[in-house]
Design an enzyme around this catalytic site. Structure first.
Site, mmCIF file in Angstrom:
data_model
loop_
_atom_site.group_PDB
_atom_site.id
_atom_site.type_symbol
_atom_site.label_atom_id
_atom_site.label_comp_id
_atom_site.label_asym_id
_atom_site.label_seq_id
_atom_site.Cartn_x
_atom_site.Cartn_y
_atom_site.Cartn_z
ATOM 1 N N LYS A 39 -11.760 -44.348 -42.059
ATOM 2 C CA LYS A 39 -10.489 -44.926 -41.602
ATOM 3 C C LYS A 39 -10.623 -46.332 -41.002
ATOM 4 C CE LYS A 39 -6.878 -43.333 -41.343
ATOM 5 N NZ LYS A 39 -6.210 -42.279 -40.580
ATOM 6 N N SER B 175 -11.481 -44.306 -36.791
ATOM 7 C CA SER B 175 -11.130 -42.980 -36.299
ATOM 8 C C SER B 175 -12.390 -42.332 -35.765
ATOM 9 C CB SER B 175 -10.552 -42.158 -37.447
ATOM 10 O OG SER B 175 -10.731 -40.779 -37.204
ATOM 11 N N ASN C 287 19.229 -64.306 -0.740
ATOM 12 C CA ASN C 287 20.032 -64.036 -1.949
ATOM 13 C C ASN C 287 20.036 -65.221 -2.907
ATOM 14 O OD1 ASN C 287 20.471 -61.687 -0.627
ATOM 15 N ND2 ASN C 287 22.632 -62.047 -0.171
ATOM 16 N N ASN D 288 -7.579 -48.444 -39.189
ATOM 17 C CA ASN D 288 -6.158 -48.327 -38.847
ATOM 18 C C ASN D 288 -5.576 -49.645 -38.331
ATOM 19 O OD1 ASN D 288 -6.353 -45.565 -39.439
ATOM 20 N ND2 ASN D 288 -7.037 -45.122 -37.355
ATOM 21 N N GLU E 288 0.934 -51.570 -35.404
ATOM 22 C CA GLU E 288 1.533 -50.311 -34.930
ATOM 23 C C GLU E 288 1.960 -50.427 -33.467
ATOM 24 O OE1 GLU E 288 -0.522 -46.517 -36.395
ATOM 25 O OE2 GLU E 288 -2.001 -48.076 -36.762
ATOM 26 N N HIS F 276 16.233 -50.579 -50.565
ATOM 27 C CA HIS F 276 16.090 -49.120 -50.366
ATOM 28 C C HIS F 276 14.623 -48.674 -50.532
ATOM 29 C CE1 HIS F 276 20.508 -49.060 -50.992
ATOM 30 N NE2 HIS F 276 20.221 -49.949 -51.924
ATOM 31 N N SER G 151 9.395 -55.041 -2.434
ATOM 32 C CA SER G 151 9.173 -55.571 -3.778
ATOM 33 C C SER G 151 7.926 -56.443 -3.835
ATOM 34 C CB SER G 151 10.393 -56.386 -4.226
ATOM 35 O OG SER G 151 10.696 -57.390 -3.271
#
Ligand code: ARG
Length: 465
Positions: A291, A285, A118, A293, A298, A164, A31
């Site tokens: 564009k 883009s 431990n 974005n 996101e 909604h 590890s």
């Protein structure tokens, strides 16, 4: 097999082992590649343990001095990037202990008296996580302050509130942002809860059953600034519920970010046009020159999946483990580390992003004017004139149907027309049908009236000061 065929790692435990690990098994079981991140906690824990061993006269004062000197040098080596981490030595604990022994000799070999890896690893993870939780709590407060600033500036700005995702009732944009402040304040509370249960000391549990040396566990806890000691040795070395709890709180916090992100993405789309995000949080883009974005929200939404995944991983890791320590627990680290990194980065970036939101009040208001957002206000108006609510609801449904057929808003209908639906309607109805009238009317604790928003801003400021 000759003794020089034995790799250093099998030497680390005993002469019991008669064959070396293959490279594949070594890689599989080691590890150190990731748990070296715990080095500082490991040294801090070891120094507290050694100091107590000396106070209890289990090791000599000269041993303690040698351990302190060796650890100071190891600290320097690690900080300078000069420490040689060895896969053969499996993990951070054995790497540091071996280096200590090579530096100070027998005193280094005495450090592990009354201790096992431990209880050592359980202590290290708790120490490390405790400090990360504190940092996350600070960032959560900063984020809330940033949101409160923007909320105050936009107390009077109206956007459509949705249920909604259909236009429901007008709300203050400040009120909308303060909803997230509530969520993040609960996240901060949850972190505080997790902190209390994380900040307990496993050391003294040794491998699983405790130890025969007269350790002073309370003293070690105090040295490490911990709130107490784990009271059962088997539990102390084996449970990772504090890590699961933390990841659960982190996942919830990410889900709050994800919801906010979803709204930011929607609001920035041309179809809403409610906000703009600063260019530095967006990309273009490679094919569509027009564009811009909203990459950061996101990605925050996407990274939520990763943290929720880590929570699933950790929960599943615990399931089916008999008492006490099992090597399975070594798998707790990567998800835990990545959860901390992802959450902290998301917090840091949103603190900046929130301050850089450009609000477009006209577009928000225009959207609120579509969709009969004040229909409930008309029903409430009729109730105040004496109609039972259900009847008022029906009257307004007729009026809305009529207005839809003509492509008009309720507030565009002439008074005579409105009165044809119910004769109690009078000239004062137009104030009620206005967005601002609707907003101001909801002037009760927790409501969207700008006066309430300002009161909440003041409350949050005092709380976060
Ligand atoms: N690297 C181990 C872990 O992360 C340390 C504890 C190992 N203990 C043992 N008995 N093999 O859990």
């Amino acid at each position: 097999m000759s003794s020089n065929q034995l790799d250093k790692k099998s030497q680390a435990w005993s002469a019991l082992f008669s064959e070396p690990m293959s490279d594949l098994v070594k890689r599989y079981t080691a590890s150190v590649g990731f748990d070296q991140r715990l080095w500082k906690a490991d040294i801090t824990g070891s120094l507290a343990h050694a100091e107590m061993l000396a106070a209890q006269q289990i090791i000599g004062a000269d041993d303690l001095a040698a351990i302190q000197r060796g650890m100071a040098q190891i600290t320097q080596e690690i900080e300078a990037g000069r420490f040689e981490w060895k896969l053969d030595l499996e993990d951070v604990h054995l790497n540091i202990e071996a280096r200590l022994t090579s530096l100070v000799g027998d005193a280094g070999k005495r450090l592990h008296t009354g201790r096992s890896r431990n209880d050592q690893v359980a202590t290290d993870v708790r120490l490390w996580l405790r400090d990360e939780i504190t940092a996350i709590g600070g960032l959560l407060n900063e984020l809330q302050r940033a949101l409160v600033e923007v909320a105050e500036k936009n107390a009077e700005v109206i956007l459509p509130g949705f249920t909604h995702l259909q236009v429901a009732q007008p709300v203050s944009f400040g009120h909308h942002l303060l909803a997230y402040v509530e969520m993040f304040s609960r996240d901060a509370e949850r972190m505080g809860d997790v902190f209390r249960r994380t900040n307990r000391l496993p050391l003294g549990a040794a491998a699983l059953a405790g130890t025969s040396y007269p350790l002073d566990r309370e003293r070690v806890a105090k040295t490490l600034g911990m709130d107490g000691v784990c009271q059962n040795s088997l539990d102390a070395v084996s449970d990772r519920d504090f890590a699961i709890e933390f990841t659960s709180a982190a996942a919830l916090c990410m889900i709050h970010f994800s919801r906010l992100s979803e709204e930011l993405v929607l609001w920035m789309s041309q179809n809403f046009g409610f906000i703009d995000l600063a260019d530095r949080f967006c990309t273009g883009s490679s094919i569509m020159p027009q564009k811009k974005n909203p990459d950061v929200p996101e990605l925050a939404r996407g990274k939520t999946g990763r943290v929720v995944g880590h929570l699933m991983g950790l929960i599943t890791l615990m399931k089916g483990q008999p008492l006490a320590y099992n090597k399975d627990n070594q798998e707790d680290k990567e998800p835990l580390f990545d959860t901390v990194d992802t959450l902290k980065d998301t917090l840091r970036i949103f603190i900046e992003l929130v301050a850089g939101i450009t609000v477009k009040p006209e577009a928000m208001e225009r959207a609120a004017l579509r969709g009969y957002a004040t229909a409930t206000d008309l029903a409430d108006y009729l109730v105040k004139k004496g109609l039972p609510f259900r009847d008022a609801h029906e009257v307004v449904a007729h009026a809305v149907k009529f207005a839809i057929q003509r492509g008009m808003d309720l507030s565009d209908l002439p008074l005579d027309t409105l009165r044809s639906f119910n004769p109690t309607i009078a000239d004062d109805v137009y104030e009620v049908l206005s967005l601002r009238g609707s907003l101001n009317a909801r002037n009760l604790l927790g409501g969207t009236a700008p006066a309430q928003v300002r009161a909440q801003v003041a409350r949050h400021r005092a709380r976060l000061a």
